[in-house]
Design an enzyme around this catalytic site. Structure first.
Site, PDB file in Angstrom:
ATOM      1  N   GLU A 121       0.813  -1.221   0.000  1.00 19.46           N
ATOM      2  CA  GLU A 121       0.000   0.000   0.000  1.00 19.46           C
ATOM      3  C   GLU A 121       0.847   1.272   0.000  1.00 19.46           C
ATOM      4  O   GLU A 121       0.330   2.361  -0.268  1.00 19.46           O
ATOM      5  CB  GLU A 121      -0.928   0.013   1.222  1.00 19.46           C
ATOM      6  CG  GLU A 121      -2.042  -1.020   1.195  1.00 19.46           C
ATOM      7  CD  GLU A 121      -3.119  -0.703   0.178  1.00 19.46           C
ATOM      8  OE1 GLU A 121      -3.075   0.383  -0.433  1.00 19.46           O
ATOM      9  OE2 GLU A 121      -4.005  -1.561  -0.028  1.00 19.46           O
ATOM     10  N   GLU A 126       6.441 -22.221   8.328  1.00 19.93           N
ATOM     11  CA  GLU A 126       6.756 -21.330   9.447  1.00 19.93           C
ATOM     12  C   GLU A 126       7.572 -22.019  10.542  1.00 19.93           C
ATOM     13  O   GLU A 126       8.110 -21.355  11.417  1.00 19.93           O
ATOM     14  CB  GLU A 126       5.476 -20.756  10.045  1.00 19.93           C
ATOM     15  CG  GLU A 126       4.623 -21.741  10.819  1.00 19.93           C
ATOM     16  CD  GLU A 126       3.386 -21.081  11.400  1.00 19.93           C
ATOM     17  OE1 GLU A 126       3.237 -21.113  12.628  1.00 19.93           O
ATOM     18  OE2 GLU A 126       2.571 -20.543  10.620  1.00 19.93           O
TER      19      GLU A 126
END
Length: 294
Positions: free
Chosen positions: A82, A113
């Site tokens: 963004e 992970e």
């Protein structure tokens, strides 16, 4: 192990959630969400230190990296992508790395992970250097993928920040600046996409927005670095110039044309009563900061 984590504990306020009417259940969720802003507020001193560290790194040619797995990783990528459309910053200035790569943005791939070596590999694959700053994001503060990347960044001598929602987490102990909004147990036990995720999003907003303000991408509260590349953005640019320079919408359009489409240059031209060349020289000397150029 997990049952000892604050983010994994059962919330007594929502113990009978499945038996409640819809509206009552939603009110419980809303009441818990209100705790998030307070938890983030307590961390503002640490967030401010992190913003200053990010600015220092970027002003020296470094970049800001986010790294995380699952919800945490996706939130980091969301914030990073963004920044260019909001502030017209270079797309490499803020980068997000999520365990599992781009495919993990739309399809959960949580298995990666658990491996710290993959975190190191992904960090290095993105060209991370000692001059960059790494923000590790993990609600539990114990994700091996994130801890591996943080350890590698520290070994390089890079500045590190950690965002977690568990007291005295491994991540908090491993970084230079720990940001730890303690939002308490989730409405759905262990569902850290809820309050913990919201807290992480609020912190990320503050880190990136605060840094861009300090870097001069904002004048007052206006996005003066916007690039008028389509009809909507041309209109926004004219409105920003009109408001900042206190001129008419028509005059703002003229100034934009004279400035070569640069909102910041147009504002300095109008407020200082100077031409484009002089305005550009002032902005260059001021590091792009409109207030300093004026």
């Amino acid at each position: 192990m997990l049952e000892k984590l604050l983010t994994e504990q059962s919330n007594p306020a929502s113990g009978s959630l499945d038996a409640l009417p819809t509206e009552e259940a939603l009110r419980i969720i809303n009441a818990e969400d209100r705790k998030v802003a307070v938890a983030v507020e307590r961390e503002i001193p640490a967030i401010a230190r992190a913003v200053d560290a990010i600015v220092a790194a970027i002003e020296k040619g470094g970049r800001l990296f986010y790294i995380g797995a699952g919800t945490s990783g996706r939130l980091g990528v969301l914030d990073a992508v963004e920044i260019p459309p909001t502030f017209s910053a270079p797309p490499t200035m803020v980068q997000g790395i999520v365990a599992g790569g781009e495919s993990a943005l739309s399809r959960a791939t949580e298995t990666t992970e658990d491996d710290p070596a993959i975190g190191v590999r992904d960090l290095l694959a993105h060209g991370f250097t000692a001059g960059d700053l790494l923000v590790g994001i993990a609600a539990s503060g114990r994700t091996p993928y994130v801890l591996g990347a943080v350890a590698e960044a520290r070994k390089m001598g890079a500045a590190t920040v950690g965002i977690s929602c568990t007291p005295d987490s491994e991540l908090a102990c491993a970084v230079d600046i720990a940001i730890t909004p303690l939002v308490g147990p989730e409405v759905i036990a262990g569902s850290t996409r809820m309050k913990a995720g919201t807290a992480q999003k609020l912190v990320l907003n503050m880190l990136s927005t605060g840094a861009c303000v300090r870097l001069g991408f904002v004048y007052g509260n206006l996005m003066v670095n916007v690039q008028p590349k389509n009809g909507k953005l041309v209109d926004r640019a004219r409105c920003i110039v009109a408001q900042a320079a206190e001129v008419s919408y028509q005059r703002a359009g003229e100034l934009l044309a004279q400035s070569g489409g640069s909102v910041r240059t147009a504002i300095v031209m109008a407020k200082a009563g100077i031409g484009r060349e002089e305005a550009e020289l002032r902005l260059t000397a001021a590091g792009g900061r409109v207030s300093k150029a004026l």
